[in-house]
Design a protein around this motif. Structure first.
Motif, PDB file in Angstrom:
ATOM      1  N   VAL A   1      -0.121  12.861  -7.112  1.00  0.00           N
ATOM      2  CA  VAL A   1      -1.143  13.642  -7.810  1.00  0.00           C
ATOM      3  C   VAL A   1      -1.624  14.816  -6.958  1.00  0.00           C
ATOM      4  O   VAL A   1      -1.726  15.950  -7.441  1.00  0.00           O
ATOM      5  N   VAL A   2      -1.914  14.567  -5.679  1.00  0.00           N
ATOM      6  CA  VAL A   2      -2.556  15.597  -4.861  1.00  0.00           C
ATOM      7  C   VAL A   2      -1.568  16.457  -4.076  1.00  0.00           C
ATOM      8  O   VAL A   2      -1.963  17.482  -3.511  1.00  0.00           O
TER       9      VAL A   2
ATOM     10  N   THR B   1       0.822   2.432  -3.447  1.00  0.00           N
ATOM     11  CA  THR B   1      -0.473   3.029  -3.773  1.00  0.00           C
ATOM     12  C   THR B   1      -0.554   4.459  -3.266  1.00  0.00           C
ATOM     13  O   THR B   1      -0.931   5.384  -4.001  1.00  0.00           O
ATOM     14  N   TRP B   2      -0.190   4.650  -1.998  1.00  0.00           N
ATOM     15  CA  TRP B   2      -0.246   5.998  -1.426  1.00  0.00           C
ATOM     16  C   TRP B   2       0.772   6.923  -2.084  1.00  0.00           C
ATOM     17  O   TRP B   2       0.543   8.131  -2.202  1.00  0.00           O
TER      18      TRP B   2
ATOM     19  N   PRO C   1      -5.181   0.265  -0.172  1.00  0.00           N
ATOM     20  CA  PRO C   1      -4.869   1.311   0.811  1.00  0.00           C
ATOM     21  C   PRO C   1      -5.718   1.198   2.069  1.00  0.00           C
ATOM     22  O   PRO C   1      -6.877   0.772   2.017  1.00  0.00           O
TER      23      PRO C   1
ATOM     24  N   VAL D   1      -0.920   8.218  -5.175  1.00  0.00           N
ATOM     25  CA  VAL D   1      -1.985   9.169  -4.830  1.00  0.00           C
ATOM     26  C   VAL D   1      -1.400  10.520  -4.434  1.00  0.00           C
ATOM     27  O   VAL D   1      -1.844  11.577  -4.901  1.00  0.00           O
TER      28      VAL D   1
ATOM     29  N   GLU E   1       0.824  -1.209   0.000  1.00  0.00           N
ATOM     30  CA  GLU E   1       0.000   0.000   0.000  1.00  0.00           C
ATOM     31  C   GLU E   1       0.856   1.255   0.000  1.00  0.00           C
ATOM     32  O   GLU E   1       0.370   2.337  -0.345  1.00  0.00           O
TER      33      GLU E   1
END
Length: 517
Positions: A61-62, A54-55, A202, A58, A51
């Motif tokens: 992007v943010v 995965t994080w 996640p 994410v 995970e």
């Protein structure tokens, strides 16, 4: 403090006149890659499991992309020396600038004498000492040499120093490229023994545990702007370098982390030596073997490439320290001659154009951190690594709580400043950055708060539920001490502020009074 100032010349003008322009477009690009891509934390991310990847995607992007946009505007609109310090001071005043800049600076000598030095020692142990730990005296000697080589590199003029960071960037390309190719060959020969697809799902607990180190990996776009007046054309080159370094840095993180997760057995991925261990395992495809318990032995070409990989790894962590010391030391020196730190620190070497006094100060602090932490942890390298990394991450991220909103404030107070690049959607994106940053700082200081403070799913590894108060004190006390030192630096800078105000055409505290170019 003002006795040595040349009559009629303000301290800021006196020192900025010593700066030399040697920092070109591709120099900034390679400097940024060295700044952002820290190979010492790759294993800390991979050690958290699937995970983590995965994080990482994410948050790219943010957080990573909006942050790049923000600093592309600030760095091109306000290209004076001191970058992150200057933006904060212009937006919020000398006191805020002094406190924030000390938080920003102090993490770097701590990081250099802590995680970077011990990561270099780990690589040398694995590849040149048969995996056996060095004695504590040997660790101290190797680490002290490592620290002062970095300091010497930071002392050099950018005319020479920029080539060190360029070499560091190419060392990353070569090391992580070699590792990636080796992962593919290893997987073709042995199959994938890492994590399954379900481990990439996640969770909130995983996010709390990972968000600190992931954001720490993603900061640094502002650092070259600490040398803004040493750039040849910052208004054009800063946005160019930030865009390209963002793409390269994400790939340089993502590919090796995914490789570690897919190839190395889960029980062999550790925060301390994960990347080095993974390198040793996958390099067996060139010569060597891996036993049933995961122990790797290299021979022939495998040993040769392993030794090369170790040298490249040490070069990567060394140049990470060099870039951050180069940038943060300049910011501290600027605060010294701008009146937010002691004037003694705000002196540039006339021949080199570098803050030699602050460089030496950083080296002394790094050495003290190294010796003190080794004594406290009784030579336990892994324990040392975790303790110093935690302090470094929390203090670094807190400093951005004032750097990010400086863009919003300066949009209002200096609307007529030339902005070659403007951050799109700056209001919502700045709010997003601030919310993520504030939540991360809260989790670093009080994991799980407010929903499950120090609960089992959020508690850092190695800590018990009964130790919540101790953990809170461990995180808060250093920050409070650093804030206190920042206030002290502001007080000691009062004579310099008065001198600048008297000898400059505009008062130094005026919001749009920037350092002379």
């Amino acid at each position: 403090m003002t006795a040595a100032i040349e009559p009629g010349v303000a301290p800021a003008a006196e020192e900025s006149a010593k700066l030399q322009r040697h920092f070109g477009r591709f120099d900034i690009l390679f400097f940024l890659i060295c700044t952002i891509v820290g190979v010492d934390t790759i294993a800390s991310v991979a050690g958290a499991g699937g995970e983590a990847f995965t994080w990482m995607v994410v948050l790219a992007v943010v957080f990573f992309v909006p942050q790049a946009l923000l600093f592309a505007e600030l760095g091109s609109a306000f290209p004076q020396e001191g970058g992150p310090y200057l933006w904060t001071r212009m937006a919020f005043g000398h006191l805020a600038g002094a406190i924030n800049n000390f938080l920003y600076w102090v993490t770097n000598p701590v990081w250099l004498g802590g995680t970077l030095a011990i990561s270099a020692v780990a690589a040398l142990q694995v590849f040149f000492n048969g995996g056996d730990a060095f004695s504590t005296p040997a660790v101290l000697v190797i680490s002290i040499v490592f620290i002062w080589i970095a300091v010497l590199a930071a002392v050099l003029s950018f005319r020479i120093g920029k080539w060190i960071t360029t070499v560091g960037a190419f060392a990353r390309f070569l090391l992580l490229g070699l590792f990636t190719v080796s992962v593919v060959l290893y997987a073709a020969e042995h199959g994938f023994h890492g994590l399954g697809a379900s481990s990439f799902a996640p969770t909130m607990g995983g996010f709390v545990a990972l968000v600190g180190v992931l954001l720490f990996n993603y900061v640094g776009f502002e650092l070259p702007s600490a040398a803004g007046e040493e750039m040849r054309d910052p208004k054009r080159d800063v946005p160019f370098a930030i865009l390209r370094s963002a793409i390269a840095s994400f790939l340089l993180y993502a590919v090796p982390i995914l490789g570690i997760l897919l190839v190395l057995p889960a029980d062999k991925v550790t925060n301390f030596g994960g990347l080095v261990d993974a390198m040793k395992s996958v390099f067996t495809v060139y010569g060597g073997s891996v036993t049933a318990d995961g122990t790797a032995t290299l021979t022939g070409l495998g040993q040769l490439l392993g030794d090369l990989g170790a040298v490249l790894f040490v070069l990567c962590v060394l140049t990470s320290g060099v870039t951050w010391i180069m940038g943060s030391d300049r910011a501290l020196a600027v605060s010294g001659y701008d009146g937010a730190a002691p004037r003694f620190l705000g002196v540039l070497n006339a021949r080199l154009g570098t803050p030699v006094r602050v460089n030496v100060f950083s080296g002394i602090v790094s050495t003290l951190v190294l010796v003190l932490a080794q004594v406290i942890t009784q030579g336990s390298a892994a324990k040392f690594f975790g303790a110093v990394l935690g302090v470094t991450i929390s203090t670094t991220l807190i400093s951005y709580l004032l750097i990010y909103p400086a863009l919003w404030k300066l949009r209002r107070t200096m609307p007529d400043a030339q902005r070659p690049y403007r951050m799109p959607f700056h209001r919502p994106l700045t709010v997003l950055l601030m919310v993520l940053l504030a939540f991360t700082v809260l989790q670093l200081i009080a994991p799980g708060a407010p929903f499950a403070w120090f609960g089992a799913d959020y508690r850092p590894d190695g800590w018990k539920a009964s130790e919540a108060g101790l953990y809170l004190a461990t995180e808060l006390i250093p920050v409070l001490v650093f804030i206190g030192v920042g206030v002290l630096f502001w007080a000691l800078g009062a004579p310099t502020r008065r001198a600048n105000a008297l000898l400059s055409s505009r008062p130094a505290d005026e919001p749009d009074a920037v350092l002379a170019e």
